[in-house]
Every structure is written in C-alpha cells, then in structure tokens.
Motif scaffolding. Structure first.
Motif, PDB file in Angstrom:
ATOM      1  N   GLU A 184     -30.117  33.392 -36.608  1.00 30.76           N
ATOM      2  CA  GLU A 184     -28.830  32.834 -37.034  1.00 30.76           C
ATOM      3  C   GLU A 184     -28.599  33.077 -38.527  1.00 30.76           C
ATOM      4  OE1 GLU A 184     -28.090  29.275 -33.822  1.00 30.76           O
ATOM      5  OE2 GLU A 184     -29.079  28.748 -35.691  1.00 30.76           O
ATOM      6  N   PHE A 241     -24.812  33.919 -39.050  1.00 28.06           N
ATOM      7  CA  PHE A 241     -24.023  33.271 -40.111  1.00 28.06           C
ATOM      8  C   PHE A 241     -23.323  34.314 -41.005  1.00 28.06           C
ATOM      9  CE2 PHE A 241     -26.968  29.263 -40.108  1.00 28.06           C
ATOM     10  CZ  PHE A 241     -26.425  28.864 -38.907  1.00 28.06           C
ATOM     11  N   HIS A 276     -25.561  19.781 -34.250  1.00 30.05           N
ATOM     12  CA  HIS A 276     -25.789  21.100 -34.856  1.00 30.05           C
ATOM     13  C   HIS A 276     -25.369  22.230 -33.902  1.00 30.05           C
ATOM     14  CE1 HIS A 276     -27.900  23.898 -37.609  1.00 30.05           C
ATOM     15  NE2 HIS A 276     -28.203  24.551 -36.499  1.00 30.05           N
ATOM     16  N   HIS A 297     -31.070  23.521 -40.861  1.00 31.44           N
ATOM     17  CA  HIS A 297     -32.213  24.386 -40.497  1.00 31.44           C
ATOM     18  C   HIS A 297     -33.432  24.040 -41.355  1.00 31.44           C
ATOM     19  CE1 HIS A 297     -30.069  28.034 -38.427  1.00 31.44           C
ATOM     20  NE2 HIS A 297     -29.824  26.881 -37.837  1.00 31.44           N
ATOM     21  N   GLU A 347     -22.295  25.375 -33.958  1.00 28.95           N
ATOM     22  CA  GLU A 347     -22.602  26.806 -33.901  1.00 28.95           C
ATOM     23  C   GLU A 347     -21.910  27.454 -32.697  1.00 28.95           C
ATOM     24  OE1 GLU A 347     -26.994  26.817 -36.004  1.00 28.95           O
ATOM     25  OE2 GLU A 347     -26.862  26.628 -33.836  1.00 28.95           O
TER      26      GLU A 347
HETATM   27 FE   LIG Z   1     -28.856  26.626 -36.002  1.00 30.64          FE
END
Ligand SMILES: [Fe+2]
Ligand SMILES: [Fe+2]
Length: 180
Positions: A130, A135, A55, A12, A59
């Motif tokens: 996120e 997260f 990525h 990120h 996720e």
């Molecule tokens: Fe992300």
C-alpha cells in the motif's frame, strides 16, 4: 499529501507497533520461554476490530475510485479489498489459537506462534504494498474533486489503543508497546 493518506500511514505505523509486540511474544514461544498471553490476546483483539472499522473501509473507498481512474494499475495491484478480508479471517484464526493457548491445550502455543507469524508477514507485506504502490498511485490519479467526494467520516472512530484515552482493555498492551 492528502490528509487521509497521511492518517492511513500513521495507522500503519501504529499497527506495526502492535505486530512487533505480537512478534516478541511468538519469538518467546519459539525459545520456550513464558509469554504474556494477555498481550497476545489484546493485540489480536485490536487487529480484529479497529482496522476493519476505521482503516480498511477508507482504503476500500480510495481503491474503488482508483480503479475508475486507472484500471490497469488496479489489475496489477490485485484486489486490496480481498486482502482485507483475508487479513480479517486470518486474525480470527490466530485469536482462536491464542484462546486455546491460554487454556493450556497441548501443542497450542507452537501452533499459535506459527500461524501468528504468518499473519504478521501477510500484514506487513500488505502495508508495504500500500505504501509503495497504492497510496502513491492514488495521490497521482485521484483528482481534487475525487478527494472531496469521497466521504470517510462514516468510518471515523476513536482509536482505542493509540489515543489520549486508551481503553481499559488495552492498558496493559500499550504499556508493553511503550516499554519496547
Ligand atoms: Fe492500510
Ligand atoms: Fe489495507
């Protein structure tokens, strides 16, 4: 913190640096100054490729497991997987506009700046959500066995921009980013 979440947060940060470089160029368009169109094109090329390969799929794996563990939270979060598809579609639109702008089509630069800025805002909002909600929720709800079972390796790949060996097509972009 799980290693994978740490890695996603680093990605990120890197993505934010690319978005920042794009933002500089879009601001220059607003001021009617000359822009480095190659920076825009290669920045969008990066956004269009690496995150979708390495990525977002990681996720998505975590998100699907979180939905098993905490369905109510998933409802509140909305579908992050849809967000990934929307980001992918939006960046393709911006990339097409950048190519038109490079060809010097009348009015294309202003359109590029407008849609480009929309893309940047979407991306930043997505990453903020996120980091603030997704997260931490995954870290709370997933068990050690969950983390062991999720296999992220198939989505591993060398970052072509933020690594020891920057690919040729991204050399100018990384120089731009490092120059701030
Ligand atoms: Fe992300
Ligand atoms: Fe994401």
């Amino acid at each position: 913190m799980s290693d994978i979440i740490l890695m996603l947060c680093i990605e990120h940060k890197n993505m934010n640096r690319v978005l920042e470089a794009l933002d500089h160029q879009f601001s220059a368009i607003d001021r009617r100054e000359p822009i480095a169109i190659e920076t825009v094109i290669s920045g969008l090329e990066y956004c269009r490729t690496y995150p979708d390969r390495c990525h977002h799929p990681k996720e998505n794996l975590i998100f699907r497991r979180l939905c098993l563990r905490d369905p109510q939270l998933c409802d509140e979060l909305g579908d992050l997987q849809d967000d990934h598809a929307i980001l992918g579609a939006t960046v393709r639109t911006v990339a097409d506009l950048a190519v038109e702008s490079a060809r010097g089509l009348p009015g294309s630069a202003a359109g590029l700046a407008e849609v480009g800025r929309h893309f940047i805002a979407l991306y930043r909002r997505h990453m903020t959500l996120e980091e603030a909600v997704f997260f931490p929720a995954a870290l709370r709800a997933l068990t050690p066995e969950d983390w062991d079972e999720l296999d992220f390796r198939v989505f591993d790949g060398v970052d072509p921009l933020f690594s020891d060996r920057v690919e040729q097509r991204f050399q100018a972009l990384i120089a731009d980013i490092l120059a701030g």
